[in-house]
Design an enzyme around this catalytic site. Structure first.
Site, PDB file in Angstrom:
ATOM      1  N   SER A  40       0.839  -1.201   0.000  1.00 39.00           N
ATOM      2  CA  SER A  40       0.000   0.000   0.000  1.00 39.00           C
ATOM      3  C   SER A  40       0.867   1.242   0.000  1.00 39.00           C
ATOM      4  CB  SER A  40      -0.856  -0.019   1.268  1.00 39.00           C
ATOM      5  OG  SER A  40      -1.427   1.231   1.504  1.00 39.00           O
ATOM      6  N   TYR A  80      -1.709  -1.193  10.876  1.00 36.17           N
ATOM      7  CA  TYR A  80      -1.983  -1.719   9.533  1.00 36.17           C
ATOM      8  C   TYR A  80      -0.836  -1.359   8.582  1.00 36.17           C
ATOM      9  CZ  TYR A  80      -3.824  -1.774   4.774  1.00 36.17           C
ATOM     10  OH  TYR A  80      -3.957  -1.975   3.424  1.00 36.17           O
ATOM     11  N   LYS A 136       2.167  -3.796   6.639  1.00 38.09           N
ATOM     12  CA  LYS A 136       2.533  -3.826   5.210  1.00 38.09           C
ATOM     13  C   LYS A 136       4.051  -3.711   5.067  1.00 38.09           C
ATOM     14  CE  LYS A 136      -1.432  -4.285   3.177  1.00 38.09           C
ATOM     15  NZ  LYS A 136      -1.753  -5.645   2.759  1.00 38.09           N
TER      16      LYS A 136
HETATM   17  P1  NAD Z   1     -10.919  -7.075   1.400  1.00 33.95           P
HETATM   18  O1  NAD Z   1     -11.097  -7.079   2.878  1.00 33.95           O
HETATM   19  O2  NAD Z   1     -12.103  -6.835   0.554  1.00 33.95           O
HETATM   20  O3  NAD Z   1     -10.252  -8.470   0.947  1.00 33.95           O
HETATM   21  C1  NAD Z   1      -9.375  -9.189   1.757  1.00 33.95           C
HETATM   22  C2  NAD Z   1      -9.849 -10.632   1.769  1.00 33.95           C
HETATM   23  O4  NAD Z   1      -8.956 -11.405   2.582  1.00 33.95           O
HETATM   24  C3  NAD Z   1     -11.256 -10.784   2.382  1.00 33.95           C
HETATM   25  O5  NAD Z   1     -12.053 -11.539   1.496  1.00 33.95           O
HETATM   26  C4  NAD Z   1     -11.004 -11.534   3.684  1.00 33.95           C
HETATM   27  O6  NAD Z   1     -12.089 -12.383   4.014  1.00 33.95           O
HETATM   28  C5  NAD Z   1      -9.732 -12.288   3.380  1.00 33.95           C
HETATM   29  N1  NAD Z   1      -8.894 -12.621   4.545  1.00 33.95           N
HETATM   30  C6  NAD Z   1      -8.458 -11.790   5.519  1.00 33.95           C
HETATM   31  N2  NAD Z   1      -7.702 -12.465   6.397  1.00 33.95           N
HETATM   32  C7  NAD Z   1      -7.652 -13.754   5.968  1.00 33.95           C
HETATM   33  C8  NAD Z   1      -7.025 -14.926   6.445  1.00 33.95           C
HETATM   34  N3  NAD Z   1      -6.281 -14.931   7.570  1.00 33.95           N
HETATM   35  N4  NAD Z   1      -7.179 -16.067   5.757  1.00 33.95           N
HETATM   36  C9  NAD Z   1      -7.928 -16.103   4.630  1.00 33.95           C
HETATM   37  N5  NAD Z   1      -8.546 -15.023   4.126  1.00 33.95           N
HETATM   38  C10 NAD Z   1      -8.398 -13.852   4.785  1.00 33.95           C
HETATM   39  O7  NAD Z   1      -9.768  -6.038   1.070  1.00 33.95           O
HETATM   40  P2  NAD Z   1      -9.288  -5.472  -0.337  1.00 33.95           P
HETATM   41  O8  NAD Z   1      -9.653  -4.043  -0.390  1.00 33.95           O
HETATM   42  O9  NAD Z   1      -9.684  -6.367  -1.426  1.00 33.95           O
HETATM   43  O10 NAD Z   1      -7.713  -5.523  -0.130  1.00 33.95           O
HETATM   44  C11 NAD Z   1      -6.938  -6.619  -0.568  1.00 33.95           C
HETATM   45  C12 NAD Z   1      -5.497  -6.412  -0.131  1.00 33.95           C
HETATM   46  O11 NAD Z   1      -5.026  -5.178  -0.672  1.00 33.95           O
HETATM   47  C13 NAD Z   1      -5.321  -6.306   1.380  1.00 33.95           C
HETATM   48  O12 NAD Z   1      -4.100  -6.942   1.729  1.00 33.95           O
HETATM   49  C14 NAD Z   1      -5.229  -4.824   1.623  1.00 33.95           C
HETATM   50  O13 NAD Z   1      -4.495  -4.512   2.785  1.00 33.95           O
HETATM   51  C15 NAD Z   1      -4.499  -4.361   0.369  1.00 33.95           C
HETATM   52  N6  NAD Z   1      -4.749  -2.943   0.050  1.00 33.95           N
HETATM   53  C16 NAD Z   1      -6.045  -2.508  -0.058  1.00 33.95           C
HETATM   54  C17 NAD Z   1      -6.280  -1.171  -0.314  1.00 33.95           C
HETATM   55  C18 NAD Z   1      -7.690  -0.643  -0.409  1.00 33.95           C
HETATM   56  O14 NAD Z   1      -7.880   0.561  -0.336  1.00 33.95           O
HETATM   57  N7  NAD Z   1      -8.705  -1.472  -0.596  1.00 33.95           N
HETATM   58  C19 NAD Z   1      -5.202  -0.283  -0.474  1.00 33.95           C
HETATM   59  C20 NAD Z   1      -3.908  -0.777  -0.371  1.00 33.95           C
HETATM   60  C21 NAD Z   1      -3.683  -2.120  -0.119  1.00 33.95           C
HETATM   61  C1  UD1 Z   2      -6.933   5.353   4.048  1.00 32.27           C
HETATM   62  C2  UD1 Z   2      -5.988   4.911   5.141  1.00 32.27           C
HETATM   63  C3  UD1 Z   2      -4.800   4.208   4.490  1.00 32.27           C
HETATM   64  C4  UD1 Z   2      -5.279   3.028   3.642  1.00 32.27           C
HETATM   65  C5  UD1 Z   2      -6.280   3.564   2.608  1.00 32.27           C
HETATM   66  C6  UD1 Z   2      -6.870   2.464   1.769  1.00 32.27           C
HETATM   67  C7  UD1 Z   2      -6.254   6.470   7.032  1.00 32.27           C
HETATM   68  C8  UD1 Z   2      -5.634   7.594   7.776  1.00 32.27           C
HETATM   69  N1  UD1 Z   2      -5.561   6.070   5.925  1.00 32.27           N
HETATM   70  O1  UD1 Z   2      -6.241   6.204   3.179  1.00 32.27           O
HETATM   71  O2  UD1 Z   2      -3.895   3.741   5.481  1.00 32.27           O
HETATM   72  O3  UD1 Z   2      -4.193   2.423   2.979  1.00 32.27           O
HETATM   73  O4  UD1 Z   2      -7.358   4.237   3.288  1.00 32.27           O
HETATM   74  O5  UD1 Z   2      -7.693   1.615   2.531  1.00 32.27           O
HETATM   75  O6  UD1 Z   2      -7.291   5.940   7.393  1.00 32.27           O
HETATM   76  N2  UD1 Z   2     -12.447  11.502   3.470  1.00 32.27           N
HETATM   77  C9  UD1 Z   2     -13.481  12.364   3.780  1.00 32.27           C
HETATM   78  N3  UD1 Z   2     -14.636  11.842   4.295  1.00 32.27           N
HETATM   79  C10 UD1 Z   2     -14.811  10.499   4.514  1.00 32.27           C
HETATM   80  C11 UD1 Z   2     -13.734   9.628   4.180  1.00 32.27           C
HETATM   81  C12 UD1 Z   2     -12.584  10.155   3.666  1.00 32.27           C
HETATM   82  O7  UD1 Z   2     -13.367  13.584   3.613  1.00 32.27           O
HETATM   83  O8  UD1 Z   2     -15.869  10.090   4.996  1.00 32.27           O
HETATM   84  C13 UD1 Z   2     -11.223  12.065   2.868  1.00 32.27           C
HETATM   85  C14 UD1 Z   2      -9.951  11.774   3.652  1.00 32.27           C
HETATM   86  O9  UD1 Z   2      -9.728  12.773   4.612  1.00 32.27           O
HETATM   87  C15 UD1 Z   2      -8.899  11.751   2.527  1.00 32.27           C
HETATM   88  C16 UD1 Z   2      -9.683  11.223   1.312  1.00 32.27           C
HETATM   89  O10 UD1 Z   2     -11.061  11.443   1.616  1.00 32.27           O
HETATM   90  O11 UD1 Z   2      -8.484  13.053   2.233  1.00 32.27           O
HETATM   91  C17 UD1 Z   2      -9.465   9.747   1.052  1.00 32.27           C
HETATM   92  O12 UD1 Z   2      -9.730   9.013   2.244  1.00 32.27           O
HETATM   93  P1  UD1 Z   2      -9.717   7.404   2.274  1.00 32.27           P
HETATM   94  O13 UD1 Z   2     -10.610   6.896   1.217  1.00 32.27           O
HETATM   95  O14 UD1 Z   2     -10.016   6.991   3.676  1.00 32.27           O
HETATM   96  O15 UD1 Z   2      -8.235   7.024   1.870  1.00 32.27           O
HETATM   97  P2  UD1 Z   2      -6.826   7.468   2.508  1.00 32.27           P
HETATM   98  O16 UD1 Z   2      -6.993   8.501   3.540  1.00 32.27           O
HETATM   99  O17 UD1 Z   2      -5.916   7.792   1.394  1.00 32.27           O
END
Ligand code: NAD
Ligand code: UD1
Length: 337
Positions: free
Chosen positions: A124, A149, A153
């Protein structure tokens, strides 16, 4: 010859599985459904005409995972499984460490045992901590994570680096995602958060569908174009495609590689709200609220490396993502439930 997708029924995992199946990869999913729903598998079948093999296992359960590796001939792993709520990680740091770092350790031990060489890992942009400049390059400093979290990572990135040092034939792609939004254009799969969404786009769609009265805009006094926070929003289908590019890269045996996956463009909170309104002909009521702790002014990617080394570039923009997020939400007001 199968690709193991951990967390394959989650938000990014399900979209990646659709891309893999569409490109005729043989896919095996492992997920414990801690943050997803079995209905996802029916939706994947509807979109692709294929049902991937599925194992409901917690990846920390080494014995059950070993049985899976004995049964399936896995050549590559895409590792999404993990818990991802920043707020929950602050409240339950041990759970996050055990699930995210512990689960990754189990996978690496089994990779070693079964001679699996290739793994793609979901990292991330949070590993960059508080950036002192944008756009962020893969060579920029990492660390200074403000929550467990983010630290998980970074810990996993270091585990992977150590693994690569000890296994000269391992190929590892660390993908640092910026902000995934959007949904599959079919409206059949999308993001389905539990409870009150933490992230911006699912909050906006829940306001649009009438579940929440208004959006809180966290701060309008940042050093940005309009005072609201700027992020790099990447359409989840583009992000999913990025994993196929990474698999192709790993086939070239590059060792360990790191790529940002973003668009290279920053969008403010209000710009995103207006893009959503424009794309869908809707009004999103909002009010300005205090800043959210841990938020930074601006965060967006330098995407040149992913383009130069893998040929990856995005095809969708934020307006497409706003249209597709809304299409998913309005067709599934209660997600998969
Ligand atoms: P998500 O929660 O929708 O998907 C994660 C999946 O992993 C879920 O289906 C959950 O049931 C499964 N899981 C969790 N722990 C497990 C375990 N111990 N064994 C088996 N399954 C397990 O999340 P996502 O948004 O699809 O994210 C996927 C990956 O990408 C994650 O590692 C997350 O940290 C990373 N990531 C997500 C974002 C984002 O904004 N969505 C941003 C950066 C990185
Ligand atoms: C957040 C997490 C980051 C994670 C990422 C993806 C925090 C501080 N950071 O990032 O660690 O990797 O999500 O899951 O939680 N915002 C609003 N109103 C809302 C929600 C968000 O104004 O209800 C604003 C936030 O202040 C930010 C932007 O929208 O400026 C994006 O927010 P968000 O979607 O939560 O992503 P990140 O903050 O980038």
């Amino acid at each position: 010859m199968a690709i193991l997708v951990t967390g394959g029924t989650g938000y990014i995992g399900s979209h990646t599985v659709v891309e893999l199946l569409t490109h005729d990869f043989d896919v095996v999913i492992v997920d414990n459904y801690s943050n997803s729903n079995p209905e996802v598998l029916n939706r994947i079948l509807k979109i692709t005409g294929k049902r991937p093999r599925f194992y409901q296992i917690d990846i920390r359960d080494e014995e059950k995972m070993r049985d899976l590796f004995i049964k399936e001939k896995i050549t590559d792993i895409i590792h999404f499984a993990g818990l991802k709520s920043v707020a929950e990680s602050v409240a339950k740091p041990d759970l996050y460490f055990s699930n995210n770092v512990g689960g990754s350790k189990v996978l690496l031990r089994l990779m070693d045992e079964f001679g699996i060489k290739n793994i793609v890992f979901s990292s991330s942009a949070t590993v960059y901590g508080v950036p002192d400049h944008v756009p962020l390059k893969e060579t920029d400093k990492v660390g200074g994570c403000t929550n467990p979290y983010g630290q998980n990572k970074l810990d996993i990135e270091y585990l992977l680096k150590d693994y690569a040092s000890a296994h000269s034939n391992a190929n590892i792609a660390i993908l640092r995602y910026f902000n995934p939004i959007g949904a599959h254009p079919s409206g059949l799969i999308g993001e389905d958060p539990n409870g009150i969404p933490n992230n911006l786009m699912p909050y906006v769609t829940q306001v649009a569908v009438g579940k929440r009265p208004f959006l809180n805009v966290y701060g309008d006094d940042y050093q940005t174009v309009d005072g609201t926070g700027v992020r790099d929003y990447i359409h989840v289908v583009d992000l999913a495609r990025g994993h196929l590019y990474a698999l192709r890269k790993l086939a070239e045996k590059p060792g360990l590689v790191i790529y940002n996956l973003g668009t290279g463009r920053g969008t403010s909170v209000l710009e995103l709200v207006h893009a959503f309104e424009q794309a869908n002909g809707l009004k999103i009521p909002y009010q300005v609220a205090p800043r959210r702790p841990g938020d930074v002014d601006e965060n967006y990617a330098d995407c040149i490396k992913a383009y130069e080394e893998m040929g990856f570039k995005t095809e969708f923009d934020v307006v497409d993502a706003c249209r597709d997020s809304w299409n998913w939400q309005k067709n599934n007001p209660n997600g998969y439930k």
